[in-house]
Motif scaffolding. Sequence first.
Motif, PDB file in Angstrom:
ATOM      1  N   ALA A 158       1.356  -0.566   0.121  1.00  0.00           N
ATOM      2  CA  ALA A 158      -0.395  -0.042   0.151  1.00  0.00           C
ATOM      3  C   ALA A 158       0.690   1.109  -0.261  1.00  0.00           C
ATOM      4  CB  ALA A 158      -1.285  -0.102   1.349  1.00  0.00           C
ATOM      5  N   GLY A 159       0.138   2.828  -0.016  1.00  0.00           N
ATOM      6  CA  GLY A 159       1.540   3.929   0.011  1.00  0.00           C
ATOM      7  C   GLY A 159       1.975   3.646   1.623  1.00  0.00           C
ATOM      8  N   PRO A 160       2.747   5.094   0.881  1.00  0.00           N
ATOM      9  CA  PRO A 160       3.509   5.594   2.761  1.00  0.00           C
ATOM     10  C   PRO A 160       2.412   6.246   3.556  1.00  0.00           C
ATOM     11  CG  PRO A 160       3.701   7.232   0.954  1.00  0.00           C
ATOM     12  CD  PRO A 160       3.205   5.595  -0.008  1.00  0.00           C
ATOM     13  N   VAL A 161       1.998   6.337   4.337  1.00  0.00           N
ATOM     14  CA  VAL A 161       1.966   6.973   5.570  1.00  0.00           C
ATOM     15  C   VAL A 161       1.760   8.412   5.502  1.00  0.00           C
ATOM     16  CG1 VAL A 161       4.129   7.718   6.677  1.00  0.00           C
ATOM     17  CG2 VAL A 161       1.975   6.821   7.955  1.00  0.00           C
ATOM     18  N   LYS A 162       2.284   9.370   3.963  1.00  0.00           N
ATOM     19  CA  LYS A 162       2.068  10.573   4.531  1.00  0.00           C
ATOM     20  C   LYS A 162       0.555  10.716   3.788  1.00  0.00           C
ATOM     21  CE  LYS A 162       4.960  10.902   0.262  1.00  0.00           C
ATOM     22  NZ  LYS A 162       6.377  11.425   0.064  1.00  0.00           N
ATOM     23  N   VAL A 163       0.281   9.247   2.775  1.00  0.00           N
ATOM     24  CA  VAL A 163      -0.541   9.721   1.561  1.00  0.00           C
ATOM     25  C   VAL A 163      -1.783  10.122   2.773  1.00  0.00           C
ATOM     26  CG1 VAL A 163       0.776   8.587  -0.059  1.00  0.00           C
ATOM     27  CG2 VAL A 163      -1.594   7.355   1.530  1.00  0.00           C
ATOM     28  N   LEU A 164      -2.228   9.376   3.757  1.00  0.00           N
ATOM     29  CA  LEU A 164      -3.127   9.434   4.487  1.00  0.00           C
ATOM     30  C   LEU A 164      -3.897  11.181   4.671  1.00  0.00           C
ATOM     31  CD1 LEU A 164      -3.011   7.193   7.636  1.00  0.00           C
ATOM     32  CD2 LEU A 164      -4.373   7.344   5.561  1.00  0.00           C
ATOM     33  N   PHE A 165      -2.458  12.168   5.048  1.00  0.00           N
ATOM     34  CA  PHE A 165      -2.806  13.514   5.220  1.00  0.00           C
ATOM     35  C   PHE A 165      -3.004  14.577   3.498  1.00  0.00           C
ATOM     36  CE2 PHE A 165      -0.550  11.735   8.264  1.00  0.00           C
ATOM     37  CZ  PHE A 165      -1.575  12.030   9.708  1.00  0.00           C
ATOM     38  N   SER A 166      -2.714  13.202   2.078  1.00  0.00           N
ATOM     39  CA  SER A 166      -2.936  14.313   1.535  1.00  0.00           C
ATOM     40  C   SER A 166      -4.184  15.481   1.202  1.00  0.00           C
ATOM     41  CB  SER A 166      -2.991  13.220   0.163  1.00  0.00           C
ATOM     42  OG  SER A 166      -2.590  13.675  -0.985  1.00  0.00           O
ATOM     43  N   GLN A 194     -11.473  13.721  11.187  1.00  0.00           N
ATOM     44  CA  GLN A 194     -12.361  13.173   9.683  1.00  0.00           C
ATOM     45  C   GLN A 194     -12.203  11.561   8.880  1.00  0.00           C
ATOM     46  OE1 GLN A 194     -13.213  16.510   7.680  1.00  0.00           O
ATOM     47  NE2 GLN A 194     -14.857  17.044   8.564  1.00  0.00           N
ATOM     48  N   ILE A 195     -12.575  10.120   8.993  1.00  0.00           N
ATOM     49  CA  ILE A 195     -11.715   9.665   8.524  1.00  0.00           C
ATOM     50  C   ILE A 195     -12.190   8.990   7.188  1.00  0.00           C
ATOM     51  CG2 ILE A 195     -10.634   7.202   8.772  1.00  0.00           C
ATOM     52  CD1 ILE A 195     -10.919   7.398  11.632  1.00  0.00           C
ATOM     53  N   THR A 196     -11.234   9.305   6.030  1.00  0.00           N
ATOM     54  CA  THR A 196     -12.156   8.710   4.543  1.00  0.00           C
ATOM     55  C   THR A 196     -11.250   6.887   4.761  1.00  0.00           C
ATOM     56  OG1 THR A 196     -12.449  10.538   3.779  1.00  0.00           O
ATOM     57  CG2 THR A 196     -12.258   9.142   2.112  1.00  0.00           C
ATOM     58  N   SER A 197     -12.119   5.817   3.754  1.00  0.00           N
ATOM     59  CA  SER A 197     -11.934   5.169   3.804  1.00  0.00           C
ATOM     60  C   SER A 197     -12.471   3.788   2.652  1.00  0.00           C
ATOM     61  CB  SER A 197     -12.237   3.567   5.001  1.00  0.00           C
ATOM     62  OG  SER A 197     -11.641   2.345   4.886  1.00  0.00           O
ATOM     63  N   LEU A 198     -12.188   3.767   2.064  1.00  0.00           N
ATOM     64  CA  LEU A 198     -12.713   2.983   0.873  1.00  0.00           C
ATOM     65  C   LEU A 198     -12.502   2.235   0.365  1.00  0.00           C
ATOM     66  CD1 LEU A 198     -12.404   7.125  -1.393  1.00  0.00           C
ATOM     67  CD2 LEU A 198     -14.267   5.231  -0.540  1.00  0.00           C
ATOM     68  N   PRO A 199     -12.804   0.874   1.108  1.00  0.00           N
ATOM     69  CA  PRO A 199     -12.385  -0.716   0.512  1.00  0.00           C
ATOM     70  C   PRO A 199     -13.297  -1.125  -1.159  1.00  0.00           C
ATOM     71  CG  PRO A 199     -13.005  -0.900   2.261  1.00  0.00           C
ATOM     72  CD  PRO A 199     -13.601   0.340   1.990  1.00  0.00           C
ATOM     73  N   VAL A 247      -7.412  -3.652   6.846  1.00  0.00           N
ATOM     74  CA  VAL A 247      -8.383  -2.345   7.165  1.00  0.00           C
ATOM     75  C   VAL A 247      -7.778  -1.541   5.972  1.00  0.00           C
ATOM     76  CG1 VAL A 247      -7.323  -1.115   9.002  1.00  0.00           C
ATOM     77  CG2 VAL A 247      -9.186  -0.791   9.136  1.00  0.00           C
ATOM     78  N   ARG A 248      -8.646  -0.904   5.632  1.00  0.00           N
ATOM     79  CA  ARG A 248      -8.005   0.392   5.069  1.00  0.00           C
ATOM     80  C   ARG A 248      -8.276   1.498   5.300  1.00  0.00           C
ATOM     81  NH1 ARG A 248      -8.204   0.473  -1.609  1.00  0.00           N
ATOM     82  NH2 ARG A 248      -8.510   2.309  -2.090  1.00  0.00           N
ATOM     83  N   ILE A 249      -7.229   2.398   5.124  1.00  0.00           N
ATOM     84  CA  ILE A 249      -7.604   3.757   5.169  1.00  0.00           C
ATOM     85  C   ILE A 249      -7.146   5.052   4.304  1.00  0.00           C
ATOM     86  CG2 ILE A 249      -7.730   6.062   7.196  1.00  0.00           C
ATOM     87  CD1 ILE A 249      -6.579   4.219   9.346  1.00  0.00           C
ATOM     88  N   ASP A 250      -7.477   5.518   3.619  1.00  0.00           N
ATOM     89  CA  ASP A 250      -7.725   6.677   2.146  1.00  0.00           C
ATOM     90  C   ASP A 250      -7.363   7.970   2.816  1.00  0.00           C
ATOM     91  OD1 ASP A 250      -8.455   4.571  -0.688  1.00  0.00           O
ATOM     92  OD2 ASP A 250      -9.320   4.214   1.658  1.00  0.00           O
ATOM     93  N   ARG A 251      -7.838   8.814   4.415  1.00  0.00           N
ATOM     94  CA  ARG A 251      -7.454   9.886   4.415  1.00  0.00           C
ATOM     95  C   ARG A 251      -7.459  10.111   5.087  1.00  0.00           C
ATOM     96  NH1 ARG A 251      -5.516   9.797  -0.152  1.00  0.00           N
ATOM     97  NH2 ARG A 251      -5.494  10.828  -1.708  1.00  0.00           N
TER      98      ARG A 251
END
Length: 313
Positions: A152-160, A202-207, A286-290
């Motif tokens: 998956a992506g690096p942790v910094k993508v969460l704050f994009s 605010q949490i965005t999750s898009l499985p 489990v997945r988190i997008d933002r």
Amino acid sequence: MSGVISITSTEQLEHFAQASQFAVVSFISSTSGNTDEIFSVYEALAATLSNPKIVFLAADHTAHPELATAYSVTTNPTFIVIRNGNTIDRVEGQNTKELQGLIQKLAVQVLAEPSDEEESNWRGTELPRGYSDINDEVEVRGCELLNADEDAGPVKVLFSASKPSGLGSGKPSAPDYVQSGSDDQLLLFIPFQATIKLHTLQITSLPPSDQTDVSRPGVIHIFINKPQNMDFSEADDSEPTQVIELGPEDWNKDGTANVPLRFVKFQKTNTIIVYVQQGDGEAETVRIDRIRLVGEAGAKREMGKLQKPGDLE
């Protein structure tokens, strides 16, 4: 940004790469006298493709071998393209035609990318009245994510600020979400550049709908003002500042949950730990997008006081 900028450290390279959507880097040895021609081509291409989304850099990998090591450069010369901290393309050797093709391909990709202004307009949900997005207070380089899937992506993508690709915003050059590895737990340590007042998470999750083994967060424990990340045993045994339970009804059409925090407990927050204790359902991961943090920023503090577990030994 136009022209070619000389860099002498990985810190400089990371700074410029984070400041632009794309970074192109030439790695050429100063001890080699037969690379002037291809570097002249590189400079000409940089001048031709003058665009605020791109920065062109040059590194002497003989004088600064740590740069070559950090980006797996073994051939003189080497040209790489960086997007979101990841190398997405490269040309090795004195192949002018391949270098021109690389830059032409990049030009097409740049036109397809949303601008920073367009990206910053995306919100998973509205901000609470009277409070601001304080993601820019996150010290991204100090963030740490445990049990992350390496694919998956690096942790910094969460704050994009960009719209997640999970909402159909196009195929990214690299994964723009994080996902757990061995089970449905994640431990995310977030330090701040200032002492903040945290109001809302605010949490965005898009499985993906076709993947039943990936879920959204179901139970989250929040801890504040820890000097470093916890391990999973410690997180399970410690009293959280707040426990959050999310169900299907908490996620909007854009896959975002708006979680009000007990504001009185988050008035002087230097760090938070977001512990996804379990996912929503029986999925294995489990997945988190933002993640968007909402509140009020305070006075800047000295980031050097933060320590990671290895620094304490």
